[in-house]
Design an enzyme around this catalytic site. Structure first.
Site, PDB file in Angstrom:
ATOM      1  N   SER A 123      -2.586  27.031 -50.966  1.00  0.00           N
ATOM      2  CA  SER A 123      -3.307  25.815 -51.323  1.00  0.00           C
ATOM      3  C   SER A 123      -3.302  25.612 -52.828  1.00  0.00           C
ATOM      4  O   SER A 123      -3.292  26.576 -53.598  1.00  0.00           O
ATOM      5  CB  SER A 123      -4.765  25.924 -50.831  1.00  0.00           C
ATOM      6  OG  SER A 123      -5.558  24.905 -51.397  1.00  0.00           O
ATOM      7  N   TYR A 131     -13.012  30.940 -50.214  1.00  0.00           N
ATOM      8  CA  TYR A 131     -11.847  30.366 -49.511  1.00  0.00           C
ATOM      9  C   TYR A 131     -10.631  30.386 -50.437  1.00  0.00           C
ATOM     10  O   TYR A 131      -9.587  30.931 -50.089  1.00  0.00           O
ATOM     11  CB  TYR A 131     -12.121  28.934 -49.051  1.00  0.00           C
ATOM     12  CG  TYR A 131     -10.846  28.164 -48.798  1.00  0.00           C
ATOM     13  CD1 TYR A 131     -10.384  27.225 -49.723  1.00  0.00           C
ATOM     14  CD2 TYR A 131     -10.081  28.409 -47.668  1.00  0.00           C
ATOM     15  CE1 TYR A 131      -9.192  26.548 -49.513  1.00  0.00           C
ATOM     16  CE2 TYR A 131      -8.887  27.736 -47.456  1.00  0.00           C
ATOM     17  CZ  TYR A 131      -8.451  26.810 -48.388  1.00  0.00           C
ATOM     18  OH  TYR A 131      -7.261  26.146 -48.198  1.00  0.00           O
ATOM     19  N   LYS A 137      -6.817  32.722 -50.554  1.00  0.00           N
ATOM     20  CA  LYS A 137      -5.446  32.225 -50.737  1.00  0.00           C
ATOM     21  C   LYS A 137      -4.781  32.966 -51.899  1.00  0.00           C
ATOM     22  O   LYS A 137      -3.616  33.355 -51.829  1.00  0.00           O
ATOM     23  CB  LYS A 137      -5.440  30.719 -50.985  1.00  0.00           C
ATOM     24  CG  LYS A 137      -5.888  29.893 -49.797  1.00  0.00           C
ATOM     25  CD  LYS A 137      -5.043  30.167 -48.557  1.00  0.00           C
ATOM     26  CE  LYS A 137      -5.456  29.306 -47.380  1.00  0.00           C
ATOM     27  NZ  LYS A 137      -4.673  29.624 -46.151  1.00  0.00           N
TER      28      LYS A 137
HETATM   29  C1  WQD Z   1     -11.412  15.289 -52.089  1.00  0.00           C
HETATM   30  C2  WQD Z   1     -12.190  14.439 -53.095  1.00  0.00           C
HETATM   31  C3  WQD Z   1     -14.450  15.133 -53.445  1.00  0.00           C
HETATM   32  C4  WQD Z   1     -15.965  14.138 -49.480  1.00  0.00           C
HETATM   33  C5  WQD Z   1     -10.284  20.960 -50.244  1.00  0.00           C
HETATM   34  C6  WQD Z   1      -9.708  22.341 -50.432  1.00  0.00           C
HETATM   35  C7  WQD Z   1      -8.213  22.300 -50.191  1.00  0.00           C
HETATM   36  C8  WQD Z   1      -7.975  21.742 -48.832  1.00  0.00           C
HETATM   37  C9  WQD Z   1      -8.553  20.338 -48.756  1.00  0.00           C
HETATM   38  C10 WQD Z   1      -7.859  23.266 -46.987  1.00  0.00           C
HETATM   39  C11 WQD Z   1     -13.048  15.272 -54.018  1.00  0.00           C
HETATM   40  C12 WQD Z   1     -14.392  13.747 -52.837  1.00  0.00           C
HETATM   41  C13 WQD Z   1     -15.128  14.324 -50.568  1.00  0.00           C
HETATM   42  C14 WQD Z   1     -17.005  13.184 -49.559  1.00  0.00           C
HETATM   43  C15 WQD Z   1     -16.306  12.633 -51.790  1.00  0.00           C
HETATM   44  N1  WQD Z   1      -8.588  22.581 -47.859  1.00  0.00           N
HETATM   45  N2  WQD Z   1     -15.294  13.585 -51.689  1.00  0.00           N
HETATM   46  N3  WQD Z   1     -17.130  12.457 -50.716  1.00  0.00           N
HETATM   47  O1  WQD Z   1     -12.004  19.477 -52.155  1.00  0.00           O
HETATM   48  O2  WQD Z   1      -9.859  18.302 -52.928  1.00  0.00           O
HETATM   49  O3  WQD Z   1      -9.729  20.115 -51.213  1.00  0.00           O
HETATM   50  O4  WQD Z   1      -9.962  20.454 -48.983  1.00  0.00           O
HETATM   51  O5  WQD Z   1      -6.680  23.304 -46.857  1.00  0.00           O
HETATM   52  O6  WQD Z   1      -7.697  23.595 -50.287  1.00  0.00           O
HETATM   53  O7  WQD Z   1      -9.933  22.748 -51.760  1.00  0.00           O
HETATM   54  O8  WQD Z   1     -10.723  17.933 -50.607  1.00  0.00           O
HETATM   55  O9  WQD Z   1     -11.341  16.034 -49.166  1.00  0.00           O
HETATM   56  O10 WQD Z   1     -13.123  17.767 -49.749  1.00  0.00           O
HETATM   57  O11 WQD Z   1     -12.345  16.182 -51.481  1.00  0.00           O
HETATM   58  O12 WQD Z   1     -16.456  11.968 -52.837  1.00  0.00           O
HETATM   59  O13 WQD Z   1     -17.811  12.961 -48.607  1.00  0.00           O
HETATM   60  O14 WQD Z   1     -13.069  13.579 -52.382  1.00  0.00           O
HETATM   61  O15 WQD Z   1     -15.458  15.194 -54.451  1.00  0.00           O
HETATM   62  O16 WQD Z   1     -13.040  14.658 -55.290  1.00  0.00           O
HETATM   63  P1  WQD Z   1     -10.650  18.952 -51.834  1.00  0.00           P
HETATM   64  P2  WQD Z   1     -11.932  16.980 -50.155  1.00  0.00           P
END
Ligand code: WQD
Length: 340
Positions: free
Chosen positions: A126, A151, A155
């Protein structure tokens, strides 16, 4: 044709990869103990590919169960290892579950690979390993920063275990560092199936659009970005799946020289949270209710991939747009109806 073991094969990226492997004429054996998915995903895979692959309901973190599985399928040509717990927030609350499951299952599988060094091995990594990279777009050579969560640490440690083992036991590995996989299969027969309240942005958007969630909270609008919201590299899950086929074929063809080859899987384009919301509305005609909220601890400001190495090494680049991802995510959500 190869025989490939796909661990986590009923999961989001695993199921899409299984479909692409079967489309290329490979035989797949799916391993999944349903900790974060549903058995019905197998029906979707069969509906798309016309074949119902073998499914082994095995907990790979159990050494005897994993050893028995590998004895039964010892004639495999490759393993694509997706199976892992992957919720960043949950990992902070339950670190031991994450270390035992994610690292235990990896090491149990490597006990087999060390005896069969010709067995190709692909590791699901990741972009989390980079933390907040100093330079954008992020290259594979970027320094690995201290993990922001257990998590992410699993990785990082997983990649270190693979480096040590590939060198010591003489097998080859490709580690694929995903940015943000989103969307669903164009057939809408498989897609993302988050358990409970989605932690990730896109499944929350689609469930909100389906009237199953309230307004989306946008975590922070005071970041140093185009519109103040975080930037990520959202890549269609089918593009991610296709990269695994090319990586597997590269390994099986014996083209990998280094013990572990690492590739970023991203589009190379960063999108802010607000731009994702705009793309969703453009793709579906649905306006999402949202409101700004406090920053989420652990979020990096911006992350998007340098895609040159994947193009040169795998002959792969992302082809599907953010809007296509949003359209496919929504069509999948519509098939789920009220079941969450
Ligand atoms: C994306 C953006 C949030 C939810 C993580 C892991 C990565 C992979 C994907 C497993 C961020 C914003 C989110 C919400 C928001 N996991 N957000 N409101 O954190 O980039 O990646 O998940 O494979 O390894 O690190 O993904 O979709 O959680 O967030 O504003 O209700 O959306 O702050 O900027 P992330 P995400």
């Amino acid at each position: 044709m190869s025989k490939v073991l796909v661990t986590g094969g009923l999961g989001f990226i695993g199921s899409h990869t299984a479909v692409e492997l079967m489309a290329r004429g490979h035989e797949v054996v799916l391993v999944d103990n349903l900790t974060n998915t549903r058995a019905e995903v197998l029906d979707g895979i069969e509906a798309i590919s016309g074949t119902r692959p073998v499914w082994e309901n095995v907990d790979l973190a159990s050494q005897p169960a994993c050893a028995a599985l590998m004895a039964k399928h010892s004639n495999i040509d490759g393993i694509i290892h997706f199976a892992a717990h992957k919720a960043v927030g949950e990992s902070v609350a339950k670190p031991l579950d994450y270390y035992q499951n994610n690292l235990g299952s990896l090491m149990n599988l490597l006990e087999f690979v060390r005896t069969e060094p010709k067995c190709a091995f692909i590791f699901s990594s990741s972009c989390t390993v980079y933390g907040q990279a100093d330079d954008l777009p992020i290259r594979e050579e970027a320094p690995i920063k201290p993990a922001e969560s257990p998590y992410g640490n699993t990785k990082q440690i997983g990649e270190e275990i693979l480096q040590d083992c590939a060198k010591a036991y003489g097998f080859k590995v490709i580690a694929l560092r995903y940015f943000n996989p989103v969307g669903g299969h164009p057939s809408a027969k498989i897609g993302e199936l988050p358990n409970g309240v989605p932690q990730n942005l896109v499944p929350f958007i689609t469930q909100s659009a389906a009237g199953q969630r309230g307004a989306l909270k946008v975590f922070g609008n005071d970041y140093d970005t185009r519109d103040g919201t975080c930037v990520r590299d959202y890549i269609h899950v089918v593009d991610v799946a296709k990269a695994h086929i090319l990586a597997m074929e590269r390994l099986v063809a014996g083209k990998v020289e280094e013990p572990v080859e690492v590739y970023n899987l991203g589009t190379g384009t960063g999108s802010t949270v607000v731009e994702v919301l705009t793309a969703f509305t453009k793709a579906t005609g649905i306006d999402i209710k949202w409101e700004y909220a406090a920053r989420r601890p652990g979020d990096v400001v911006a992350a998007y991939a340098d895609t040159k190495k994947a193009l040169e090494g795998l002959g792969w680049r992302a082809e599907l747009s953010l809007e296509q991802s949003m359209a496919d995510a929504w069509r999948w959500q519509e098939t789920l109806g009220q079941s969450v």
